[in-house]
Design a protein around this motif. Structure first.
Motif, mmCIF file in Angstrom:
data_model
loop_
_atom_site.group_PDB
_atom_site.id
_atom_site.type_symbol
_atom_site.label_atom_id
_atom_site.label_comp_id
_atom_site.label_asym_id
_atom_site.label_seq_id
_atom_site.Cartn_x
_atom_site.Cartn_y
_atom_site.Cartn_z
ATOM 1 N N GLY A 196 -23.460 -9.701 48.035
ATOM 2 C CA GLY A 196 -23.935 -11.033 48.377
ATOM 3 C C GLY A 196 -22.824 -12.048 48.530
ATOM 4 N N ASP A 197 -21.587 -11.645 48.232
ATOM 5 C CA ASP A 197 -20.403 -12.503 48.353
ATOM 6 C C ASP A 197 -20.579 -13.823 47.609
ATOM 7 O OD1 ASP A 197 -17.824 -13.063 49.103
ATOM 8 O OD2 ASP A 197 -18.341 -13.779 51.108
ATOM 9 N N CYS A 198 -21.082 -13.744 46.387
ATOM 10 C CA CYS A 198 -21.288 -14.953 45.590
ATOM 11 C C CYS A 198 -19.984 -15.722 45.386
ATOM 12 C CB CYS A 198 -21.883 -14.595 44.224
ATOM 13 S SG CYS A 198 -23.464 -13.715 44.320
ATOM 14 N N ALA A 199 -18.897 -14.982 45.176
ATOM 15 C CA ALA A 199 -17.614 -15.637 44.929
ATOM 16 C C ALA A 199 -17.125 -16.415 46.145
ATOM 17 C CB ALA A 199 -16.570 -14.600 44.515
ATOM 18 N N GLY A 200 -17.561 -16.024 47.331
ATOM 19 C CA GLY A 200 -17.107 -16.703 48.539
ATOM 20 C C GLY A 200 -17.435 -18.177 48.559
ATOM 21 N N CYS A 201 -18.560 -18.553 47.973
ATOM 22 C CA CYS A 201 -18.937 -19.968 47.901
ATOM 23 C C CYS A 201 -18.691 -20.566 46.520
ATOM 24 C CB CYS A 201 -20.414 -20.152 48.269
ATOM 25 S SG CYS A 201 -20.769 -20.015 50.031
#
Length: 429
Positions: free
Chosen positions: A59-64
């Protein structure tokens, strides 16, 4: 038009304020006994936590939720939107500034329904329009992993949204137009691999949030599924993801897709701009089974209608002829006279979706500012693209980009010098 839009939005806000309490209530939704039965032992299950870490990576949570140079997942940044800046929250288990006092039901409500812990409507910069498709079991695993992290005390920055967007109740109208709550339902007519790919792309991967055009209210229509669109405030175009006739990835096979998501490079192109970040922080960590599932699903997207070519009001042939000279001097040594590139080193330009996307934005900004493919475990030292902003004028950039877009098998429109000037002076966020 801007004044008219604001008036219409003000009317929407007033209506939403009158009806908001009726339809969306200001209080927190009661938690049922069944939903609150997540025990501390469950959340501390090592297998569940490990699965949650994998899913949060997809989910690429770290991206945001990670500021540049900041603590992982501690927020501390704002997302720029056409409507103002939206603060990104801390999702570590800090009790005062993060999720430390949240129950799983609170988390599920945010992910699935797009409501905060106290029932407040969340801004769709948080992609609950896609995350609503995530299953309850997967949401529980993600929550367990987040709760296992070391807490970081960091408050979110202040919101700078303009009126009327700053009025949360106005989101009631937006949700009525663009949000459909519901967990992903497998298609019994499709294979298990296809359904897994559809679940990842439509849900955790939230691919449509970038790869579809948005209207003046920031929403996407239901018939624009992965059809491509300019990413708001980032000045990149996310291409149509269909591999079939007239699709943005026409001619790509399953292995091309897998290679790009795993390594950042493929025989058909390379990941640059926002997609390079996604590959670096998310897709390179996907299992081979999940990568092939995504490829299977993308290859099933329908063919697209042929876009009518815009009439040229100037001498396009002269621009392309000039571009051939610029290309021969500055580009052919790496990308080849025939635009075929060098496998795993310099991406091809012939049939490259970043070259042929409808706006010409990606290729123009790559020539101006250069580009950097992601460093991945499978390709730790990728070659980068140098900047030509200081060497080439607007007319020369226009010419060489137009040449690339209309040569070999490419049949895209030309890019005008005034477009180059605008892109040259527009910062990348």
């Amino acid at each position: 038009m801007k004044w008219l839009r604001r008036c219409l939005l003000l009317i929407v806000v007033l209506i939403a304020l009158l009806l908001g309490w009726l339809f969306f209530g200001g209080g927190r939704r009661p938690t049922s006994v069944a939903m609150s039965a997540v025990t501390a032992a469950t959340l501390h299950d090592p297998a569940l936590i490990a699965r949650g870490e994998y899913l949060a990576t997809l989910g690429d949570c770290a991206g945001c939720h990670t500021a540049q140079g900041g603590a992982r997942l501690a927020g501390g940044r704002s997302l720029p939107t056409p409507f103002g800046n939206i603060p990104v929250p801390n999702i570590t288990p800090d009790r005062s500034t993060g999720l430390g006092d949240w129950s799983f039901e609170d988390f599920w409500q945010a992910l699935h329904v797009g409501k905060g812990r106290h029932g407040e409507l969340l801004y769709p910069a948080f992609s609950y329009t896609s995350y609503t498709k995530v299953t309850r079991d997967d949401a529980l695993a993600i929550f367990a992993w987040l709760q296992s992290l070391p807490p970081v005390h960091q408050s979110a920055p202040s919101s700078t949204l303009d009126f009327p967007y700053s009025v949360r109740k106005s989101l009631a109208a937006w949700r009525a137009l663009y949000f459909r709550e519901g967990v992903f339902k497998p298609d019994p007519a499709q294979s298990a691999q296809w359904n897994r790919g559809a679940y990842l792309v439509q849900g955790l991967g939230h691919c449509n949030e970038c790869h579809a055009a948005r209207d003046s209210l920031g929403g996407t229509s239901g018939d624009q599924h992965l059809t491509g669109g300019q990413i708001p405030m980032q000045n990149w175009y996310a291409p149509d993801l269909s591999t079939r006739q007239n699709g943005g990835l026409q001619g790509w096979n399953a292995q091309d897709i897998v290679d790009l998501l795993k390594t950042g490079q493929s025989a058909r192109g390379a990941a640059f701009g926002p997609m390079a970040d996604v590959v670096a922080t998310s897709t390179q960590h996907m299992s081979d089974d999940d990568l092939h599932a995504v490829a299977t699903y993308l290859q099933s997207l329908p063919p697209r209608a042929l876009s009518p070519e815009e009439p040229q009001l100037f001498n396009a042939r002269a621009i392309v002829q000039q571009g051939e000279k610029v290309y021969t001097q500055h580009c052919a040594d790496c990308h080849g006279k025939d635009g075929s590139g060098v496998a795993s080193v310099y991406p091809p330009l012939d049939g490259n979706s970043s070259v042929t996307e409808p706006t010409g934005l990606n290729a123009t900004r790559m020539v101006l500012l250069g580009g950097f493919a992601p460093a991945t475990a499978a390709n730790p030292r990728p070659y980068s693209m140098p900047s030509f902003a200081q060497q080439l004028s607007d007319s020369e950039v226009s010419a060489v980009v137009s040449y690339m877009r209309r040569s070999w098998t490419n049949k895209a429109s030309v890019v005008r010098p005034e477009d180059v000037s605008r892109y040259r002076h527009t910062p990348i966020d």
